[in-house]
Write a protein that holds these residues in place. Structure first.
Motif, PDB file in Angstrom:
ATOM      1  N   THR A 114      45.258  36.846  26.390  1.00 53.42           N
ATOM      2  CA  THR A 114      45.081  37.426  25.060  1.00 53.42           C
ATOM      3  C   THR A 114      44.330  38.736  25.201  1.00 53.42           C
ATOM      4  OG1 THR A 114      44.732  35.166  24.325  1.00 53.42           O
ATOM      5  CG2 THR A 114      44.274  36.902  22.729  1.00 53.42           C
ATOM      6  N   GLU A 115      44.828  39.750  24.554  1.00 53.00           N
ATOM      7  CA  GLU A 115      44.124  41.022  24.620  1.00 53.00           C
ATOM      8  C   GLU A 115      42.825  40.936  23.825  1.00 53.00           C
ATOM      9  OE1 GLU A 115      46.426  44.764  24.141  1.00 53.00           O
ATOM     10  OE2 GLU A 115      44.911  45.272  22.657  1.00 53.00           O
ATOM     11  N   LEU A 116      41.755  41.412  24.425  1.00 49.71           N
ATOM     12  CA  LEU A 116      40.464  41.372  23.743  1.00 49.71           C
ATOM     13  C   LEU A 116      40.126  42.719  23.112  1.00 49.71           C
ATOM     14  CD1 LEU A 116      38.395  39.367  26.369  1.00 49.71           C
ATOM     15  CD2 LEU A 116      38.999  38.575  24.085  1.00 49.71           C
ATOM     16  N   TYR A 117      40.349  43.766  23.906  1.00 50.77           N
ATOM     17  CA  TYR A 117      40.002  45.095  23.402  1.00 50.77           C
ATOM     18  C   TYR A 117      40.769  46.148  24.186  1.00 50.77           C
ATOM     19  CZ  TYR A 117      36.995  48.391  20.912  1.00 50.77           C
ATOM     20  OH  TYR A 117      36.514  49.360  20.062  1.00 50.77           O
ATOM     21  N   LYS A 118      41.063  47.221  23.499  1.00 53.90           N
ATOM     22  CA  LYS A 118      41.838  48.280  24.154  1.00 53.90           C
ATOM     23  C   LYS A 118      41.289  49.624  23.733  1.00 53.90           C
ATOM     24  CE  LYS A 118      46.647  49.655  24.740  1.00 53.90           C
ATOM     25  NZ  LYS A 118      47.696  48.861  25.329  1.00 53.90           N
ATOM     26  N   THR A 119      41.127  50.490  24.685  1.00 52.23           N
ATOM     27  CA  THR A 119      40.766  51.865  24.374  1.00 52.23           C
ATOM     28  C   THR A 119      41.822  52.747  25.045  1.00 52.23           C
ATOM     29  OG1 THR A 119      39.446  52.247  26.361  1.00 52.23           O
ATOM     30  CG2 THR A 119      38.299  51.288  24.483  1.00 52.23           C
ATOM     31  N   PHE A 131      41.475  41.549  28.793  1.00 51.46           N
ATOM     32  CA  PHE A 131      42.207  40.357  28.352  1.00 51.46           C
ATOM     33  C   PHE A 131      41.364  39.118  28.631  1.00 51.46           C
ATOM     34  CE2 PHE A 131      45.213  43.506  29.890  1.00 51.46           C
ATOM     35  CZ  PHE A 131      46.163  43.569  28.869  1.00 51.46           C
ATOM     36  N   GLN A 132      41.674  38.077  27.906  1.00 53.39           N
ATOM     37  CA  GLN A 132      41.101  36.776  28.233  1.00 53.39           C
ATOM     38  C   GLN A 132      42.234  35.885  28.710  1.00 53.39           C
ATOM     39  OE1 GLN A 132      38.407  34.891  25.447  1.00 53.39           O
ATOM     40  NE2 GLN A 132      39.341  32.878  25.771  1.00 53.39           N
ATOM     41  N   CYS A 133      41.988  35.203  29.841  1.00 56.55           N
ATOM     42  CA  CYS A 133      42.983  34.275  30.347  1.00 56.55           C
ATOM     43  C   CYS A 133      42.486  32.851  30.110  1.00 56.55           C
ATOM     44  CB  CYS A 133      43.226  34.520  31.837  1.00 56.55           C
ATOM     45  SG  CYS A 133      44.317  33.284  32.553  1.00 56.55           S
ATOM     46  N   ASP A 134      43.192  32.101  29.297  1.00 56.74           N
ATOM     47  CA  ASP A 134      42.753  30.743  28.968  1.00 56.74           C
ATOM     48  C   ASP A 134      43.102  29.728  30.047  1.00 56.74           C
ATOM     49  OD1 ASP A 134      41.394  31.326  26.730  1.00 56.74           O
ATOM     50  OD2 ASP A 134      42.830  30.503  25.293  1.00 56.74           O
ATOM     51  N   SER A 165      38.873  40.776  37.693  1.00 52.30           N
ATOM     52  CA  SER A 165      38.696  39.671  36.760  1.00 52.30           C
ATOM     53  C   SER A 165      37.333  39.027  36.998  1.00 52.30           C
ATOM     54  CB  SER A 165      39.828  38.656  36.901  1.00 52.30           C
ATOM     55  OG  SER A 165      39.551  37.733  37.906  1.00 52.30           O
ATOM     56  N   PHE A 166      36.757  38.554  35.908  1.00 57.01           N
ATOM     57  CA  PHE A 166      35.394  38.019  35.969  1.00 57.01           C
ATOM     58  C   PHE A 166      35.327  36.633  35.350  1.00 57.01           C
ATOM     59  CE2 PHE A 166      35.269  42.539  35.176  1.00 57.01           C
ATOM     60  CZ  PHE A 166      34.271  43.037  35.984  1.00 57.01           C
ATOM     61  N   LYS A 167      34.446  35.807  35.871  1.00 60.65           N
ATOM     62  CA  LYS A 167      34.036  34.647  35.102  1.00 60.65           C
ATOM     63  C   LYS A 167      33.194  35.214  33.956  1.00 60.65           C
ATOM     64  CE  LYS A 167      32.342  31.022  37.442  1.00 60.65           C
ATOM     65  NZ  LYS A 167      31.662  30.363  38.583  1.00 60.65           N
ATOM     66  N   ILE A 168      33.186  34.507  32.845  1.00 59.14           N
ATOM     67  CA  ILE A 168      32.525  35.046  31.654  1.00 59.14           C
ATOM     68  C   ILE A 168      31.084  35.476  31.923  1.00 59.14           C
ATOM     69  CG2 ILE A 168      31.936  32.736  30.791  1.00 59.14           C
ATOM     70  CD1 ILE A 168      33.060  35.415  28.411  1.00 59.14           C
ATOM     71  N   LYS A 169      30.383  34.650  32.700  1.00 58.05           N
ATOM     72  CA  LYS A 169      28.985  34.952  33.002  1.00 58.05           C
ATOM     73  C   LYS A 169      28.855  36.267  33.771  1.00 58.05           C
ATOM     74  CE  LYS A 169      25.011  32.379  34.385  1.00 58.05           C
ATOM     75  NZ  LYS A 169      24.617  30.981  34.462  1.00 58.05           N
ATOM     76  N   MET A 186      42.903  30.450  21.362  1.00 54.12           N
ATOM     77  CA  MET A 186      42.056  31.182  22.308  1.00 54.12           C
ATOM     78  C   MET A 186      40.728  30.451  22.490  1.00 54.12           C
ATOM     79  SD  MET A 186      41.122  35.163  21.838  1.00 54.12           S
ATOM     80  CE  MET A 186      39.659  35.883  22.525  1.00 54.12           C
ATOM     81  N   LYS A 187      40.416  30.155  23.731  1.00 57.67           N
ATOM     82  CA  LYS A 187      39.193  29.403  24.022  1.00 57.67           C
ATOM     83  C   LYS A 187      37.934  30.212  23.676  1.00 57.67           C
ATOM     84  CE  LYS A 187      40.627  26.708  28.065  1.00 57.67           C
ATOM     85  NZ  LYS A 187      40.443  26.681  29.538  1.00 57.67           N
ATOM     86  N   ASP A 188      36.906  29.474  23.329  1.00 56.41           N
ATOM     87  CA  ASP A 188      35.608  30.115  23.074  1.00 56.41           C
ATOM     88  C   ASP A 188      34.831  30.142  24.385  1.00 56.41           C
ATOM     89  OD1 ASP A 188      33.153  30.960  22.257  1.00 56.41           O
ATOM     90  OD2 ASP A 188      32.797  29.332  20.840  1.00 56.41           O
TER      91      ASP A 188
END
Ligand SMILES: [Fe+2]
Ligand SMILES: [Fe+2]
Lengths: 111, 175
Positions: free
Chosen positions: A2-7, A13-16, A31-35, B1-3
């Motif tokens: 899912t796209e999160l933000y674009k400039t 993106f977020q990958c679920d 790519s990163f873990k959220i932390k 979309m997951k939180d």
């Protein structure tokens, strides 16, 4: 994804499936873990850009950005740092907005 | 979309920031006490210096307690940068005046954390930080007791300094 933000300079993106945040910005593709994403953002936010603006020495034309776990080790210009900050801030906003929606509406409601 | 944010941590960013700031404050308090203990030791107040060495250790445990909490709940604990602390004091009393002021500042800061937790409904952190509310009440009481001793013992009398040194050291022991 899912796209999160674009400039104009990059996209996140977020990958679920992997629970990771993907970043594309110039030469950087990571790519990163959220932390680690938040730690990376903090790294970029804590760069002293005033120093970069006012210090005339060549050492201040670029700043090293590192995120060891994501394999990022890159020299960025002042302009790129400001653009990267913009992307990271927007991404953080999307992530938090999503979190607030989950909290308010309940996880099951959101698809 | 997951939180993903909530999956990672129960800490809201603003709480994470003030907890990291509190870590820094506790670490600074530890250094302040260490400098005070050293001054006391250099100036012949051996017994009260031991008391403040103990306080320095205690502040270090406060620091670690918050530091570990941040990581335990999925946040990111950041090693604080500690600046210079006062190394020199004019006399025995000024050491303990500074100590009380410093404890009051810590109490205020802890109270602000409680208020913020309530504001954002972080009841887990509120429950965690309540330990510090109680701790600060005791710390302030001890710091006030030290100054109270200056009222009942004349620092300029023949054995005044010696007696104050001895009595201040007892404050820690009664806990
Ligand atoms: Fe403390
Ligand atoms: Fe204390």
């Amino acid at each position: 994804m899912t796209e999160l933000y674009k400039t104009s300079k990059g996209t996140t993106f977020q990958c679920d499936v992997t629970d990771r945040i993907c970043l594309q910005f110039g030469d950087i593709s990571a790519s990163f873990k959220i932390k680690d994403f938040f730690i990376f953002r903090r790294t970029v936010k804590t760069i002293n850009i005033h120093e970069m603006i006012f210090n005339l020495s060549d050492d201040y034309d670029f700043e090293w950005i590192e995120s060891p776990k994501s394999g990022i080790a890159q020299k960025l210009t002042l302009c790129e740092i400001v653009q990267l900050r913009d992307l990271l801030d927007g991404t953080k906003f999307s992530l938090e907005l999503n979190s607030v929606l989950h909290e308010t509406l309940g996880t099951l409601v959101i698809r | 979309m997951k939180d993903l944010v909530r999956l990672r941590t129960s800490l809201k960013e603003e709480i994470e920031i003030i907890l990291n700031a509190q870590c820094k404050m506790e670490a600074e308090a530890s250094n302040k006490y260490l400098a005070m203990a050293s001054w006391l030791e250099r100036n012949g107040y051996k017994q009260s210096s031991d008391y403040l060495y103990g306080q320095a250790e205690e502040e270090r445990t406060h620091f670690l307690k918050i530091f570990k909490y941040i990581n335990d709940v999925g946040g990111t604990a950041i090693t604080p940068v500690i600046g210079e602390v006062t190394q020199e004091y004019s006399d025995l009393k000024s050491v303990f005046e500074t100590a009380l002021q410093s404890e009051i500042a810590v109490s205020l800061s802890i109270n602000k954390i409680v208020a913020k937790c309530r504001e954002v409904s972080d009841f887990a952190t509120e429950e965690f930080i309540m330990w510090f509310v109680k701790e600060q009440r005791e710390e302030e009481e001890n710091a006030r007791r030290a100054l109270e001793l200056f009222e009942v013992i004349d620092v300029n009398s023949s054995a005044g300094k010696f007696l104050l040194d001895k009595e201040i050291a007892k404050i820690g022991g009664k806990e």
